[in-house]
Design a protein around this motif. Sequence first.
Motif, PDB file in Angstrom:
ATOM      1  N   LYS A  67       0.826  -1.209   0.000  1.00  0.00           N
ATOM      2  CA  LYS A  67       0.000   0.000   0.000  1.00  0.00           C
ATOM      3  C   LYS A  67       0.863   1.262   0.000  1.00  0.00           C
ATOM      4  O   LYS A  67       0.535   2.245  -0.666  1.00  0.00           O
ATOM      5  CB  LYS A  67      -0.971   0.014   1.190  1.00  0.00           C
ATOM      6  CG  LYS A  67      -1.983  -1.123   1.160  1.00  0.00           C
ATOM      7  CD  LYS A  67      -2.753  -1.159  -0.137  1.00  0.00           C
ATOM      8  CE  LYS A  67      -3.648  -2.364  -0.225  1.00  0.00           C
ATOM      9  NZ  LYS A  67      -4.217  -2.564  -1.554  1.00  0.00           N
ATOM     10  N   LEU A  75      -3.103   4.023   6.762  1.00  0.00           N
ATOM     11  CA  LEU A  75      -4.227   3.101   6.590  1.00  0.00           C
ATOM     12  C   LEU A  75      -5.484   3.864   6.200  1.00  0.00           C
ATOM     13  O   LEU A  75      -6.259   3.411   5.364  1.00  0.00           O
ATOM     14  CB  LEU A  75      -4.460   2.306   7.881  1.00  0.00           C
ATOM     15  CG  LEU A  75      -5.521   1.210   7.814  1.00  0.00           C
ATOM     16  CD1 LEU A  75      -5.161   0.148   6.790  1.00  0.00           C
ATOM     17  CD2 LEU A  75      -5.716   0.575   9.181  1.00  0.00           C
ATOM     18  N   ALA A  80     -11.233   2.636   0.651  1.00  0.00           N
ATOM     19  CA  ALA A  80     -12.077   1.621   1.288  1.00  0.00           C
ATOM     20  C   ALA A  80     -13.459   2.194   1.531  1.00  0.00           C
ATOM     21  O   ALA A  80     -13.666   3.408   1.505  1.00  0.00           O
ATOM     22  CB  ALA A  80     -11.456   1.187   2.617  1.00  0.00           C
ATOM     23  N   SER A  87     -12.708   4.721   7.570  1.00  0.00           N
ATOM     24  CA  SER A  87     -12.371   3.594   6.710  1.00  0.00           C
ATOM     25  C   SER A  87     -12.671   2.262   7.383  1.00  0.00           C
ATOM     26  O   SER A  87     -12.375   2.063   8.564  1.00  0.00           O
ATOM     27  CB  SER A  87     -10.882   3.652   6.355  1.00  0.00           C
ATOM     28  OG  SER A  87     -10.444   2.436   5.805  1.00  0.00           O
ATOM     29  N   TYR A  89     -11.101  -0.307   6.888  1.00  0.00           N
ATOM     30  CA  TYR A  89      -9.806  -0.857   7.286  1.00  0.00           C
ATOM     31  C   TYR A  89      -9.417  -0.420   8.696  1.00  0.00           C
ATOM     32  O   TYR A  89      -8.833  -1.193   9.454  1.00  0.00           O
ATOM     33  CB  TYR A  89      -8.709  -0.438   6.302  1.00  0.00           C
ATOM     34  CG  TYR A  89      -8.774  -1.129   4.961  1.00  0.00           C
ATOM     35  CD1 TYR A  89      -8.987  -2.503   4.852  1.00  0.00           C
ATOM     36  CD2 TYR A  89      -8.614  -0.405   3.787  1.00  0.00           C
ATOM     37  CE1 TYR A  89      -9.034  -3.127   3.619  1.00  0.00           C
ATOM     38  CE2 TYR A  89      -8.665  -1.021   2.544  1.00  0.00           C
ATOM     39  CZ  TYR A  89      -8.874  -2.389   2.468  1.00  0.00           C
ATOM     40  OH  TYR A  89      -8.914  -3.002   1.245  1.00  0.00           O
ATOM     41  N   TYR A  93      -8.753  -3.008  11.668  1.00  0.00           N
ATOM     42  CA  TYR A  93      -7.477  -2.976  12.374  1.00  0.00           C
ATOM     43  C   TYR A  93      -7.717  -2.874  13.886  1.00  0.00           C
ATOM     44  O   TYR A  93      -7.132  -3.625  14.670  1.00  0.00           O
ATOM     45  CB  TYR A  93      -6.629  -1.798  11.874  1.00  0.00           C
ATOM     46  CG  TYR A  93      -5.284  -1.681  12.529  1.00  0.00           C
ATOM     47  CD1 TYR A  93      -4.243  -2.535  12.200  1.00  0.00           C
ATOM     48  CD2 TYR A  93      -5.044  -0.703  13.502  1.00  0.00           C
ATOM     49  CE1 TYR A  93      -2.989  -2.426  12.804  1.00  0.00           C
ATOM     50  CE2 TYR A  93      -3.804  -0.584  14.102  1.00  0.00           C
ATOM     51  CZ  TYR A  93      -2.778  -1.451  13.755  1.00  0.00           C
ATOM     52  OH  TYR A  93      -1.552  -1.337  14.371  1.00  0.00           O
ATOM     53  N   ILE A 143      -8.835  -7.477   5.940  1.00  0.00           N
ATOM     54  CA  ILE A 143      -7.921  -6.434   5.469  1.00  0.00           C
ATOM     55  C   ILE A 143      -7.137  -6.958   4.261  1.00  0.00           C
ATOM     56  O   ILE A 143      -6.971  -6.264   3.258  1.00  0.00           O
ATOM     57  CB  ILE A 143      -6.962  -5.971   6.583  1.00  0.00           C
ATOM     58  CG1 ILE A 143      -7.737  -5.173   7.642  1.00  0.00           C
ATOM     59  CG2 ILE A 143      -5.819  -5.131   6.008  1.00  0.00           C
ATOM     60  CD1 ILE A 143      -6.948  -4.855   8.903  1.00  0.00           C
TER      61      ILE A 143
END
Length: 154
Positions: A67, A75, A80, A87, A89, A93, A143
């Motif tokens: 990424k 992130l 997303a 997000s 993500y 996380y 993820i």
Amino acid sequence: MSFFAVEPTQDSQQIIQSSDFWPDIDTAKLRATMRLDGTVTDERLIHSTINAVSSVNSELKEWRQQKVTEGHESLEAVPAEQINSESVYVHLYARAIYSLTRANLIERLRDYDTTGAGDSDVDALADTITNLHRDARFAIRDILGKNHSTVELI
């Protein structure tokens, strides 16, 4: 009917920082989300959270590197879906970190209370530990864009 008094939570907030790519983890938010009372000291919570961050970051190292190579500096910057203006993500996380942190704390309960009652309490929480590890694994696999299970033909 039994009543168990729990320790009130401490009002301290610690921020666990990782690399610039990963979001910080707020231990007060983790404590509230995972319903951790004051029997979990700030020191134990920080220790378990750092362990969880290290583990999750290690599993996502190659994904993160990819990424960053694509030009995403954090992130939050990776494209997303958004949930509550954040997000997915970031949510995943946090779920992975929170789940592994709580699993670690429960696994270490025997160290805290080594009486027979403590051992039986931990044995009763074995399913909870397994579920927390599963939740973390699912979040990490989400993820990575992988299925939740791997099947191989023998």
